[in-house]
Write an enzyme that holds these catalytic residues in place. Sequence first.
Site, mmCIF file in Angstrom:
data_model
loop_
_atom_site.group_PDB
_atom_site.id
_atom_site.type_symbol
_atom_site.label_atom_id
_atom_site.label_comp_id
_atom_site.label_asym_id
_atom_site.label_seq_id
_atom_site.Cartn_x
_atom_site.Cartn_y
_atom_site.Cartn_z
ATOM 1 N N HIS A 1 -0.031 21.125 39.328
ATOM 2 C CA HIS A 1 1.187 20.679 40.006
ATOM 3 C C HIS A 1 2.352 21.468 39.446
ATOM 4 O O HIS A 1 2.369 21.771 38.246
ATOM 5 C CB HIS A 1 1.398 19.174 39.767
ATOM 6 C CG HIS A 1 2.371 18.565 40.711
ATOM 7 N ND1 HIS A 1 3.723 18.623 40.498
ATOM 8 C CD2 HIS A 1 2.186 17.927 41.890
ATOM 9 C CE1 HIS A 1 4.333 18.017 41.500
ATOM 10 N NE2 HIS A 1 3.420 17.596 42.366
ATOM 11 N N ASP B 1 -3.491 14.009 45.032
ATOM 12 C CA ASP B 1 -4.415 14.250 46.135
ATOM 13 C C ASP B 1 -5.873 14.322 45.707
ATOM 14 O O ASP B 1 -6.758 14.372 46.555
ATOM 15 C CB ASP B 1 -4.038 15.543 46.849
ATOM 16 C CG ASP B 1 -2.792 15.338 47.660
ATOM 17 O OD1 ASP B 1 -2.630 14.229 48.191
ATOM 18 O OD2 ASP B 1 -1.972 16.256 47.748
HETATM 19 N N1 ACO Z 1 -7.288 25.897 40.074
HETATM 20 C C1 ACO Z 1 -7.385 26.975 39.243
HETATM 21 N N2 ACO Z 1 -6.327 27.567 38.651
HETATM 22 C C2 ACO Z 1 -5.122 27.048 38.906
HETATM 23 C C3 ACO Z 1 -4.934 25.919 39.761
HETATM 24 C C4 ACO Z 1 -6.076 25.353 40.347
HETATM 25 N N3 ACO Z 1 -5.967 24.302 41.140
HETATM 26 N N4 ACO Z 1 -3.627 25.633 39.838
HETATM 27 C C5 ACO Z 1 -2.994 26.528 39.062
HETATM 28 N N5 ACO Z 1 -3.892 27.384 38.495
HETATM 29 C C6 ACO Z 1 -3.598 28.462 37.535
HETATM 30 C C7 ACO Z 1 -3.010 29.688 38.200
HETATM 31 O O1 ACO Z 1 -4.003 30.601 38.585
HETATM 32 C C8 ACO Z 1 -2.108 30.202 37.116
HETATM 33 O O2 ACO Z 1 -2.912 30.869 36.174
HETATM 34 P P1 ACO Z 1 -2.349 32.181 35.386
HETATM 35 O O3 ACO Z 1 -1.182 31.685 34.587
HETATM 36 O O4 ACO Z 1 -3.495 32.645 34.568
HETATM 37 O O5 ACO Z 1 -1.953 33.156 36.458
HETATM 38 C C9 ACO Z 1 -1.575 28.958 36.429
HETATM 39 O O6 ACO Z 1 -2.598 27.967 36.650
HETATM 40 C C10 ACO Z 1 -0.247 28.475 36.999
HETATM 41 O O7 ACO Z 1 -0.390 28.304 38.411
HETATM 42 P P2 ACO Z 1 0.744 28.597 39.481
HETATM 43 O O8 ACO Z 1 0.084 28.916 40.782
HETATM 44 O O9 ACO Z 1 1.708 29.589 38.923
HETATM 45 O O10 ACO Z 1 1.442 27.189 39.546
HETATM 46 P P3 ACO Z 1 2.390 26.667 40.685
HETATM 47 O O11 ACO Z 1 3.287 25.687 40.045
HETATM 48 O O12 ACO Z 1 3.016 27.796 41.420
HETATM 49 O O13 ACO Z 1 1.368 25.953 41.704
HETATM 50 C C11 ACO Z 1 0.085 24.321 42.818
HETATM 51 C C12 ACO Z 1 1.191 24.591 41.781
HETATM 52 C C13 ACO Z 1 0.412 25.025 44.159
HETATM 53 C C14 ACO Z 1 -0.008 22.838 43.082
HETATM 54 C C15 ACO Z 1 -1.252 24.867 42.256
HETATM 55 O O14 ACO Z 1 -1.561 24.211 41.057
HETATM 56 C C16 ACO Z 1 -2.406 24.732 43.267
HETATM 57 O O15 ACO Z 1 -2.584 25.609 44.111
HETATM 58 N N6 ACO Z 1 -3.181 23.619 43.170
HETATM 59 C C17 ACO Z 1 -4.225 23.360 44.139
HETATM 60 C C18 ACO Z 1 -3.624 22.803 45.412
HETATM 61 C C19 ACO Z 1 -3.157 21.372 45.278
HETATM 62 O O16 ACO Z 1 -3.846 20.524 44.734
HETATM 63 N N7 ACO Z 1 -1.966 21.088 45.832
HETATM 64 C C20 ACO Z 1 -1.392 19.745 45.843
HETATM 65 C C21 ACO Z 1 -0.132 19.694 45.046
HETATM 66 S S1 ACO Z 1 0.420 18.043 44.933
HETATM 67 C C22 ACO Z 1 1.170 17.707 46.374
HETATM 68 O O17 ACO Z 1 1.640 18.534 47.109
HETATM 69 C C23 ACO Z 1 1.249 16.307 46.714
#
Ligand code: ACO
Length: 441
Positions: free
Chosen positions: A318, A376
């Site tokens: 998140h 979620d």
């Molecule tokens: N699985 C694997 N790796 C992940 C995940 C994941 N679900 N989420 C983040 N990471 C990793 C990224 O690859 C990144 O790694 P790095 O630093 O080595 O490059 C690090 O964790 C940070 O991730 P970002 O993408 O920079 O984080 P951001 O804050 O931009 O994204 C998000 C947040 C979009 C929710 C992301 O965690 C994601 O895509 N999760 C899966 C989708 C999801 O569950 N969305 C629901 C959000 S809650 C809502 O809307 C109600």
Amino acid sequence: MLVVQKSTKKESARTLTLSDNTTGKSFELPIINGTLGPSVIDVRRLYVETGMFTYDPGYTSTGSAESAITYIDGENGVLLHRGYAIEDLAKHSNFLEVSYLLLYGKLPNVEENKKFTHDVTYHSMLNEQVTYFLRGFRRDAHPMAIMLGVVGALSAFYHDNIDINDPRQRDITEHRLLAKMPTIAAMAYKYSIGQPFIYPRNDLSYAENFLHMMFAVPAEEYVVSPTLVRAIDRLFILHADHEQNASTSTVRLAGSSGANPFACIAAGMASLWGPAHGGANEAVVRMLQEIGSIERIPEFVRRAKDKDDPFRLMGFGHRVYKNYDPRATVMRQSAHEVLEELGSRDEPLLKLAIELEQIALGDTYFIERKLFPNVDFYSGIILRAMGIPTDLFTVLFAVARTVGWLAQWDEMIADPAQKIGRPRQLYTGPAERKFIPIEKR
Ligand code: ACO
């Protein structure tokens, strides 16, 4: 009438000094404190004084609004609505009471609760013309496409009450939208399965009515299970607001131009639809189905960690929470209750989710990046067990989030300092060049 929240922001004595090492000039930026959470650096005069903008795509360090509605402490997994903890609201309150809280800034007393419930309930029917509009969609249309279209089209039905500068008219529009969203969602579902639309019933609660419109058929009586009513009501509470997320910021930005509220909420829905936001619960269920068995979890965890593989663990991570999402804790409990009541075929899916959570939480990749289950991760399992089709998951999220969007939209419109939102950019395209006629290119 709306309670106008007084701003509690305070200029602090602290300032931040910026110095430009080319010109040797320095600038003082004021720091502002809120009630809770990080202070903000006030950069409103930055461009005028320095000729420079701030640069923050994705808004990871940008506060876009002053708001008194919701507070999140992502490091400690805290979520408060108007000061009340989400766990308390989920345990002791109900969705309409939480809606009142979000919209008016306080919990209602008995009389206020009665009146608000009455006002919302008596707006739940749709103009019959809407049903003809809805029937124009293909039967296999995604229900979010239908919702978006229908909610946007509502502005064509209520010319009488869209003077956004009149608080009373805003109030009526908010009741209308809050009341009609479950009706539209259920109609989108009924349409997709070829069943007749079921009209709302004013003797049922908000959550009961939704389930009734979804699952009743004219041929027989439909009895709603109290466990399922409670589960849906709790799911609505948990999704009701979440400060300046992508869809809420979209609603605010659309609304900042003075656009009508139906169009603004439709814009919020468009933003919510994406898999990185409201589409995640749908994606979680698809992912769990794809994983299929506990033995295959390590393979998917490995893929989630592989930078060359676009696969991510859906329902994990998140932007704000760097700890367990407090909503996920309540949702997990709710998943157990629902599956216990239904003795569901989805039991293996829940077991798989619990196992996946456990494995990921013990893995250094997820620990180092502070990736925890979000709201979620478990919500899709609950919805699926209740017989709600996967396509409809984001629609339910939209139904619940509508009140948050409305509260945030109203707060913005009521703010006398409100301006149209207009970000700037770092331009990296070509510098000015001469036009060349086509035959010479
Ligand atoms: N699985 C694997 N790796 C992940 C995940 C994941 N679900 N989420 C983040 N990471 C990793 C990224 O690859 C990144 O790694 P790095 O630093 O080595 O490059 C690090 O964790 C940070 O991730 P970002 O993408 O920079 O984080 P951001 O804050 O931009 O994204 C998000 C947040 C979009 C929710 C992301 O965690 C994601 O895509 N999760 C899966 C989708 C999801 O569950 N969305 C629901 C959000 S809650 C809502 O809307 C109600």
